[in-house]
Design an enzyme around this catalytic site. Structure first.
Site, PDB file in Angstrom:
ATOM      1  N   GLU A  91       0.775  -1.227   0.000  1.00  0.00           N
ATOM      2  CA  GLU A  91       0.000   0.000   0.000  1.00  0.00           C
ATOM      3  C   GLU A  91       0.815   1.290   0.000  1.00  0.00           C
ATOM      4  O   GLU A  91       0.347   2.306  -0.501  1.00  0.00           O
ATOM      5  CB  GLU A  91      -0.937   0.003   1.221  1.00  0.00           C
ATOM      6  CG  GLU A  91      -1.995  -1.091   1.217  1.00  0.00           C
ATOM      7  CD  GLU A  91      -2.994  -0.920   0.087  1.00  0.00           C
ATOM      8  OE1 GLU A  91      -3.464   0.212  -0.105  1.00  0.00           O
ATOM      9  OE2 GLU A  91      -3.264  -1.908  -0.615  1.00  0.00           O
ATOM     10  N   SER A 487     -50.789 -24.246  39.468  1.00  0.00           N
ATOM     11  CA  SER A 487     -50.616 -24.580  40.882  1.00  0.00           C
ATOM     12  C   SER A 487     -49.207 -24.342  41.391  1.00  0.00           C
ATOM     13  O   SER A 487     -48.994 -24.335  42.605  1.00  0.00           O
ATOM     14  CB  SER A 487     -51.014 -26.039  41.120  1.00  0.00           C
ATOM     15  OG  SER A 487     -52.386 -26.225  40.888  1.00  0.00           O
TER      16      SER A 487
END
Length: 845
Positions: A91, A487
């Site tokens: 680069e 319950s």
């Protein structure tokens, strides 16, 4: 003549100087104009990149990770020189020599573009310019953006060192495959750390910034290979590697995870499950979604991985057992077209893309390749060759016809299957030696459910399964599903009663009730359809008597019950309707299990947690669940046999005596009542729950240190059938899980708190017995010190009052058989038998 020539050249020089002056002035003006209102580059000095948040088990093993951008930040000092050199060569080979921009590179790019007539245009941006573009500017191709980029690049070079700029670049750059930064890309493409990369692998990573969208290692393998070799050549030219290394590395084939040369890193993680996804949901709410997905958090989960697998397997077996008992075949609804079955390569590719769950232990996706007279030939994902499904493996099921009716029971494979069907299969093995028998069809059940287990003392959730398969349905039924607890809610009614002066031997009338409600008459019933007259509270909860629970709630007031339910965290707000005493209002399994933990630990508040600790990207602890203090942990040496002393600063939510009385009564549920299917080697207490029409079934139970709960039901509630109960469907899940938990966590008798004393009682009649009383009906009840054991009367909830003057308290066995007068004036005789089935308190409306 000479004067004329000199004048000519002098004029040309003046024009050139003047032109250059105006050109410089113009360029200066352009740069001055664009240098105004630029974003500040100084913020890059405090760069905090988006990084992966990771979840670890208690042993420090990575079990999941979450990220918007898959990035692993690595300081520049920890990035190998080889990786730096590869990117600089690819680069910006003059990176360490320019001041933000590279004139030679720009001129070279221009010359190359002219020579190729625009066909070969390469970028001339330096690494510094790319940092500016990535962080502070847009990616549009314009003169304005380029000028701003040059200005900011020059400023950045004056503010940060070269290594700091390179650190920003190597951690931020996008390298394809949702990988940001070199460390994440090395993991994505090679499943390696940066230090493990060879030159050709580093060069391949450095090839990606040029065109990460087009440089795919599979689809553009040749293009990537050429670019990789170019980078290797530049590394040699720049003196980073030798010529011999360049040539040998360039000859190597392009290898990557995407080409199947390495296992994917994600494949080494366990499949995402309900536990880690719930952590994601809770911490996103606590810290914000942005911080969770990009903050680089290190999260230490409370999960026990082996127990989590066990929880999943236990719930899956129960769900599949119920579903298989219905005998209806649905399959996966996925079909592979005939063209994709032509070759093994094609059907394997199509099968691997089929959207079917792959997180069920021992189950494999398969495709039906052909059908014979009796059997089916299948191809199985990950298995060589083909296999058969014999006729006897389908004879348990029927297909649903187009009109919705069930067809006849299958006799051969073709009655259920068609060529191209994607199915799920598992191996059937011998119970004796584990040897393979055959492959057998499986399917994801319609019925769903949830399971959760946690430590009763510190709230650490050790396992949580939110459904049959996370990949089949991500909806977490342990934390998100609002269901009626039925319950299993009754213990909170009984807890409120015990704190209101009741005791386990208090007599409550079990007789019919009819109430006038805005919706019409409500007539609650016991599950048996019968009623049993005056009964002790202990028997009431053991046998899960609805009518007794309603009378207790009416007597103490539903507002009191609601206060208890809210204090325990079962509800944010419980509507004080009597029907809610029977668990009619919806809540979650997560809240119910956490509330039961407070019964088990003696009545102290405990907050459930899936996370022990959270650290930020700098390693600072920003959340810790356990805030108890260790009193003697600062001592260098503890006495032999002594353990650290932990000071509890938890809020007390119920009286310790009440907690023990309730726990003792729920032990009776397991020993003699609706939960008697529980079979463990340590003391256990718990409560079942079955809602109206058996749309949901529950069981929540606990030992002295672990509480676990389960519910089963359809996502769109409908009846599970007449034979569906919490004790038959959920208790087996609890048993299978807790048998292994007990091996690790043990269990002891529930701790008896001070403030009470034991008294022998007839568990059916509530009669106080002598200290030497023996027999199957004798039980030692724990009474609160100072509580009056006489004159409490019979509790009927106020629906009809029993005259205390004519109905003595059952304090002695001799009271049985005495004649009494009820509030309606009727004469009744207290029966000598224990069931009180003939005693009536009159018409109750």
């Amino acid at each position: 003549m000479l004067r004329i020539v000199m004048s000519f050249f002098g004029a040309i020089f003046s024009w050139i100087v003047t032109g250059l002056f105006f050109l410089a002035l113009t360029i200066g003006a352009v740069f001055w104009m664009y240098s105004r209102d630029l974003p500040s580059h100084e913020q890059l000095a405090q760069y905090t990149p988006k990084t992966i948040s990771r979840i670890y088990s208690g042993e420090g093993k990575l079990i999941d990770e979450f990220a918007e951008e898959r990035r692993i930040f690595v300081p520049i000092a920890d990035i190998p020189d080889l990786v730096k050199q590869a990117f600089i060569s690819a680069e910006d080979k003059n990176f360490y020599h320019h001041h933000g921009f590279d004139p030679r590179g720009m001129i070279g790019a221009l010359v190359q573009a002219v020579q190729s007539r625009g066909e070969n245009v390469r970028g001339a941006s330096t690494i510094t310019q790319q940092v500016m573009k990535n962080f502070l500017l847009s990616s549009d191709r314009s003169i304005e953006r380029k000028v701003k980029e040059l200005i900011l690049a020059n400023r950045l070079e004056q503010s940060l060192s070269k290594d700091q700029i390179l650190e920003l670049y190597l951690n931020e750059i996008f390298l394809g495959q949702n990988s940001f930064g070199v460390a994440a890309a090395a993991q994505t493409y090679f499943n390696k750390s940066l230090s493990e990369l060879s030159p050709h692998e580093a060069a391949m990573l450095a090839s990606m910034p040029q065109a990460p969208g087009r440089y795919h290692p599979v689809r553009a393998k040749q293009r990537v290979t050429e670019r990789r070799n170019y980078v290797l050549h530049e590394m040699w030219q720049n003196g980073y590697i030798t010529e011999a290394t360049y040539k040998s590395e360039a000859e190597l084939p392009l290898r990557s995870v995407q080409n199947g040369d390495f296992p994917a890193f994600q494949q080494q993680l366990p499949p995402r499950d309900y536990f880690t996804d719930e952590i994601r949901r809770q911490l996103s709410r606590e810290f914000g979604s942005d911080e969770f997905f990009s903050g680089g958090l290190a999260i230490r989960a409370t999960v026990e991985p082996d127990l989590q697998k066990l929880a999943a397997r236990s719930l899956q077996r129960a769900l599949e057992r119920y579903d298989r008992g219905r005998g209806v075949w649905r399959g996966t609804k996925q079909v592979i077209p005939a063209d994709d079955l032509a070759t093994e390569e094609k059907w394997r590719a199509a099968l691997s893309a089929a959207p079917v769950p792959r997180d069920i232990q021992g189950w494999y996706p398969a495709v039906v390749l052909s059908l014979g007279a009796n059997n089916a030939e299948i191809g199985i994902e990950g298995e060589e060759g083909t296999a058969e499904i014999p006729a006897k493996d389908v004879q348990w099921a029927r297909k649903r016809l187009d009109d919705g009716r069930l067809g006849p029971r299958a006799r051969v494979a073709s009655d259920l299957l068609s060529v191209g069907d994607v199915v799920l299969v598992r191996q059937m093995t011998s119970d004796d030696d584990g040897s393979f028998i055959r492959w057998t069809l499986r399917q994801v059940p319609e019925i769903e459910g949830g399971f959760m287990a946690m430590d009763v003392n510190n709230g650490r959730v050790i396992a949580m399964q939110g459904g049959f398969s996370y990949q089949s349905s991500v909806f977490n039924r342990a934390t998100q599903a609002q269901r009626q607890p039925g319950s299993s809610f009754k213990p909170f009614v009984y807890a409120a009663a015990l704190d209101s002066g009741f005791n386990p031997a208090t007599i409550v009338v079990d007789e019919p009730i009819t109430l006038n409600t805005p919706q019409g008459l409500w007539t609650p019933k016991n599950s048996s359809g019968k009623f049993y007259g005056p009964t002790t509270m202990r028997t009431g909860i053991e046998q899960s008597r609805n009518l007794m629970t309603v009378r207790i709630a009416q007597d103490i007031g539903m507002e009191t019950v609601a206060t208890y339910a809210e204090k325990f965290g079962v509800y944010d707000q419980l509507t004080p309707f009597l029907a809610n005493a029977l668990g009619a209002q919806e809540t979650t399994l997560f809240k119910m299990v956490a509330a039961y933990a407070m019964f088990a630990n003696g009545g102290e508040r405990v907050e459930p947690t899936l996370v022990d600790r959270v650290q930020d990207r700098m390693g600072r602890t920003i959340y810790r669940h356990d805030r108890r203090e260790c009193i003697n942990c600062d001592q260098a040496n503890l006495p032999a046999g002594a353990a650290p002393a932990i000071a509890s600063n938890r809020e007390r939510v119920m009286d310790a005596v009440t907690a023990y009385q309730l726990t003792s009564m729920m032990e009776g549920v397991v020993k003699r009542g609706s939960g008697r299917g529980v079979n463990l080697s340590v003391p256990v207490a718990g409560k079942t729950g079955t809602t109206n029409d058996a749309k949901d079934v529950w069981f929540i139970g606990f030992t002295s240190n672990i509480v676990a709960g389960c519910y089963l039901g359809y996502d769109q509630p409908r009846t599970l059938g007449e034979d569906a109960f919490g004790g038959t469907l959920c208790v087996p899940v609890f048993n299978e899980f807790m048998r292994e938990v007990v091996k690790e966590y043990g269990g002891a008798a529930f701790k008896v708190p001070p403030g009470g004393h034991f008294v022998n009682v007839d568990r059916f009649t509530g009669a106080i017995l002598g200290p030497n009383a023996k027999g199957p009906n004798v039980i030692a009840e724990y009474f609160r010190d100072g509580q009056d054991l006489s004159g409490l009367g019979i509790v009927d909830g106020g629906f009809a009052r029993v005259d205390p003057a004519t109905l003595p308290m059952f304090t002695q066995p001799s009271d049985r058989g005495q004649a009494v007068t009820t509030s309606t004036g009727k004469k009744r005789v207290i029966p000598k038998k224990a069931d009180f089935g003939t005693l009536s308190s009159g018409g109750l409306y």
